[in-house]
Design a protein around this motif. Structure first.
Motif: not given
Length: 210
Positions: A80-85, A41-57
């Motif tokens: 992907i910034f993850s707690g899993y290796d 939802s957020k990516i359609n609302e604001i201007d951005f260049d990059l996403i840092v995303l956890d795998i275990g949402l």
């Protein structure tokens, strides 16, 4: 200025990421979200260049979220910034469309390097993940049973291994109970297992759970 969205369900970790990133003059966090649905939802609302995303949402998985983002933003850099290796989700994340994969156990310096590298159009892949990707391309390398599963099957397998009933899995993934049961049958067949208990034991032995 690189404008970044952070997607992670742990508030303390998000705050730490914001603090680390905010120290860099050329980087800025413009939004924080805690689920895949909120991110989409957020990516359609604001201007951005990059996403840092956890795998275990919670709810929609990080892998599913990457695939959905790629339908509308095929070129936006995703780290992907993850707690899993890397051995657990690295190959799946890159194949889904992520530009890089870094562990939450890694250093602050490497995190910033990863962000800048993928913003510059390159990939951030550790030597271990590069080896796993090469093995994935080698048809002569025999895959472990769980590596034969599709991303959706793998996700459902983990939920089953955690002891969740079919009805709960169906609600979490917005699927019908019949569909989840069909996936379960495929999982058992592909992995050569006979029961939910065997799935749970396999997942524990192979460190596929949190």
């Amino acid at each position: 200025m690189t404008k970044i969205i952070i997607a992670d369900d742990h508030a303390v970790l998000r705050a730490g990421l914001v603090q680390i990133i905010s120290k860099e003059a050329d980087l800025k966090v413009v939004a924080e979200v805690q689920s895949g649905e909120e991110l989409l939802s957020k990516i359609n609302e604001i201007d951005f260049d990059l996403i840092v995303l956890d795998i275990g949402l919670p709810g929609r998985s990080g892998i599913d979220t990457i695939k959905e983002i790629r339908k509308f933003y095929p070129k936006v850099p995703i780290l992907i910034f993850s707690g899993y290796d890397e051995t657990r989700y690295g190959v799946r994340a890159i194949q889904a469309g992520a530009n890089g994969y870094i562990s939450k156990e890694d250093t602050k310096a490497n995190l910033i390097e990863a962000i800048r590298r993928i913003k510059g159009g390159r990939r951030y892949i550790t030597p271990q993940l590069a080896e796993l990707l090469a093995m994935e391309l080698d048809k002569n390398v025999e895959k472990a049973p769980h590596e034969r599963l599709s991303d959706r099957e793998f996700e459902i397998m983990r939920h089953i291994a955690m002891g969740k009933p079919v009805s709960e899995i169906a609600d979490l993934l917005s699927l019908s109970v019949n569909t989840v049961n069909t996936y379960r049958a495929r999982i058992l067949e592909k992995m050569g297992l006979n029961s939910n208990t065997q799935i749970a034991l396999y997942a524990l032995e192979n460190k596929l759970l949190d």
